[in-house]
Scaffold this motif. Structure first.
Motif, PDB file in Angstrom:
ATOM      1  N   VAL A 190      34.014  43.916  44.437  1.00 12.10           N
ATOM      2  CA  VAL A 190      34.418  42.996  43.380  1.00 12.10           C
ATOM      3  C   VAL A 190      34.429  41.612  44.004  1.00 12.10           C
ATOM      4  N   VAL A 191      33.669  40.695  43.400  1.00 14.26           N
ATOM      5  CA  VAL A 191      33.546  39.348  43.948  1.00 14.26           C
ATOM      6  C   VAL A 191      34.026  38.331  42.928  1.00 14.26           C
ATOM      7  N   TRP A 192      34.412  37.187  43.420  1.00 10.10           N
ATOM      8  CA  TRP A 192      34.803  36.091  42.534  1.00 10.10           C
ATOM      9  C   TRP A 192      33.560  35.489  41.877  1.00 10.10           C
ATOM     10  N   GLY A 193      33.666  35.218  40.572  1.00  8.74           N
ATOM     11  CA  GLY A 193      32.585  34.563  39.849  1.00  8.74           C
ATOM     12  C   GLY A 193      31.519  35.529  39.379  1.00  8.74           C
ATOM     13  N   GLU A 194      30.537  34.967  38.677  1.00  7.52           N
ATOM     14  CA  GLU A 194      29.427  35.746  38.149  1.00  7.52           C
ATOM     15  C   GLU A 194      28.119  35.179  38.699  1.00  7.52           C
ATOM     16  N   PRO A 195      27.420  35.930  39.530  1.00 15.63           N
ATOM     17  CA  PRO A 195      26.128  35.462  40.037  1.00 15.63           C
ATOM     18  C   PRO A 195      25.171  35.131  38.892  1.00 15.63           C
ATOM     19  N   LYS A 196      24.363  34.089  39.082  1.00 15.04           N
ATOM     20  CA  LYS A 196      23.446  33.660  38.013  1.00 15.04           C
ATOM     21  C   LYS A 196      22.425  34.731  37.687  1.00 15.04           C
ATOM     22  N   LEU A 267      34.582  37.985  48.364  1.00 15.62           N
ATOM     23  CA  LEU A 267      35.145  39.257  47.907  1.00 15.62           C
ATOM     24  C   LEU A 267      36.575  39.063  47.440  1.00 15.62           C
ATOM     25  N   PHE A 268      36.915  39.735  46.349  1.00 20.95           N
ATOM     26  CA  PHE A 268      38.254  39.633  45.775  1.00 20.95           C
ATOM     27  C   PHE A 268      39.297  40.090  46.790  1.00 20.95           C
ATOM     28  N   ASN A 269      40.316  39.253  46.998  1.00 23.71           N
ATOM     29  CA  ASN A 269      41.448  39.492  47.894  1.00 23.71           C
ATOM     30  C   ASN A 269      41.040  39.709  49.347  1.00 23.71           C
ATOM     31  N   ASP A 270      39.930  39.079  49.761  1.00 22.95           N
ATOM     32  CA  ASP A 270      39.524  39.127  51.170  1.00 22.95           C
ATOM     33  C   ASP A 270      40.217  37.978  51.892  1.00 22.95           C
ATOM     34  N   GLU A 271      41.339  38.287  52.512  1.00 24.62           N
ATOM     35  CA  GLU A 271      42.169  37.257  53.132  1.00 24.62           C
ATOM     36  C   GLU A 271      41.420  36.486  54.211  1.00 24.62           C
ATOM     37  N   ARG A 272      40.664  37.186  55.025  1.00 29.05           N
ATOM     38  CA  ARG A 272      39.998  36.534  56.152  1.00 29.05           C
ATOM     39  C   ARG A 272      38.915  35.569  55.698  1.00 29.05           C
TER      40      ARG A 272
END
Length: 343
Positions: A190-196, A267-272
């Motif tokens: 799960v990633v932030w945003g929507e790829p074009k 990536l969603f909630n990837d702290e590093r």
């Protein structure tokens, strides 16, 4: 350490403590040993001076003497050898989710939170501790006595499929498949945003950051790092986040996490790698509370090794395994689907 075949230079990097300082423009002339003793906590002056004499300390990529006086804008790099720690692997009866097993190899579905092999801060409770309890005389990978059975690895907080070798010939054969990039590995993220675009490929050398050795980054081709290729496909668009499938053509450390950040989709909630902040969406407090709740649901990077395919080293049969999304991952998707549908 995520997603890689063990590589010699990666292992050698782990033998040293790397630090880098850029001298402030307002810094007056100061002996290098005095400069470092103020910045290297719990390090004696004798150790610093000895390190300078042995070439572990460089200024602007050149060795210096202990009486060298630093100047503004100097770049000081340190590569002290880590103390060698002799440790015996403790067999521990830790349950494993076994997907497939025969006399030659085993495929497991690793839970998020399990460290793959013993290392600083995690000397027990790892996958390797479980393996040495379950089996005797597992083969060891190159440059490591504490990695029996391991051909590849995935990060502590990444869940999903891994293959374990039970014999030396099987390990060698599987390692060659990884090296030749013939192993099929797909991840869901799960990633932030929507790829074009619905599909795409990220190509970019991946290596340790020169500013922070705890993280990796993308470098211009040929400048630093190793060639890395990630293919991705958007499976579901959820307004401010997306579910994507990533196929690894190469297997560098943190490759998916680094490549997706590189194209603006952390990536969603990837702290590093900066995904633990609200990167897309609304300013309303209700939305912020929703996202914070999602962070609590999956307190890790939203990454799962979903499928694994390879040729069995002995039978030559094509094997392919699929795993279901873990509960926290699925719950996160359900939350976002509900949010998109009703807001």
């Amino acid at each position: 350490m995520d997603e890689e075949l063990y590589e010699e230079d990666e292992e050698l990097q782990e033998l040293y403590e790397h630090q880098r300082f850029v001298v402030d423009a307002k810094q007056g002339l100061l002996r290098i040993d005095r400069f470092l003793i103020e910045r290297l906590k719990n390090t004696s002056r004798n150790k610093i001076q000895d390190g300078i004499k042995k070439g572990y300390v460089k200024v602007n990529d050149e060795e210096v003497k202990t009486n060298y006086k630093i100047r503004p804008a100097d770049i000081v790099t340190i590569s002290f050898p880590k103390p060698k720690i002799e440790t015996e692997i403790i067999p521990q009866d830790i349950p494993l989710n076994v997907v497939y097993e025969d006399d030659h190899l085993m495929v497991i579905n690793k839970e998020a939170g399990m460290v793959v092999h013993p290392a600083h801060g995690n000397w027990d409770g790892t996958l390797v501790n479980a393996l040495v309890h379950r089996f005797q005389n597992l083969p060891t990978s190159r440059n490591g006595e504490v990695k029996p059975g391991l051909v590849h690895r995935i990060d502590k907080d990444t869940s999903g499929l891994m293959v374990i070798a039970k014999t030396e010939p099987v390990m060698t054969h599987l390692a060659k498949q990884f090296f030749d990039h013939t192993i099929e590995r797909t991840y869901n993220a799960v990633v932030w945003g929507e790829p074009k675009e619905d599909t795409g490929t990220v190509i970019g050398h991946v290596g340790r950051s020169l500013k922070d050795r705890r993280v990796y980054t993308v470098f211009p081709d040929g400048e630093y790092g190793k060639h890395a290729v990630t293919h991705y496909q958007v499976l579901k668009r959820l307004r401010y986040v997306s579910l994507v499938k990533c196929n690894l053509e190469t297997g560098r450390t943190h490759q998916i996490r680094v490549h997706m950040k590189h194209i603006g989709h952390n990536l969603f909630n990837d702290e590093r790698y900066g995904g633990d902040k609200i990167l897309k969406g609304e300013k309303f407090s209700k939305y912020k509370a929703f996202v914070e709740n999602c962070f609590k649901i999956i307190p890790r990077q939203a990454l799962h090794a979903k499928s694994l395919g390879f040729i069995h080293p002995i039978t030559k049969e094509e094997l392919r395994f699929e795993s279901e999304l873990p509960q926290d991952f699925q719950e996160l998707l359900d939350k976002w689907e509900h949010y998109v549908q009703y807001t």
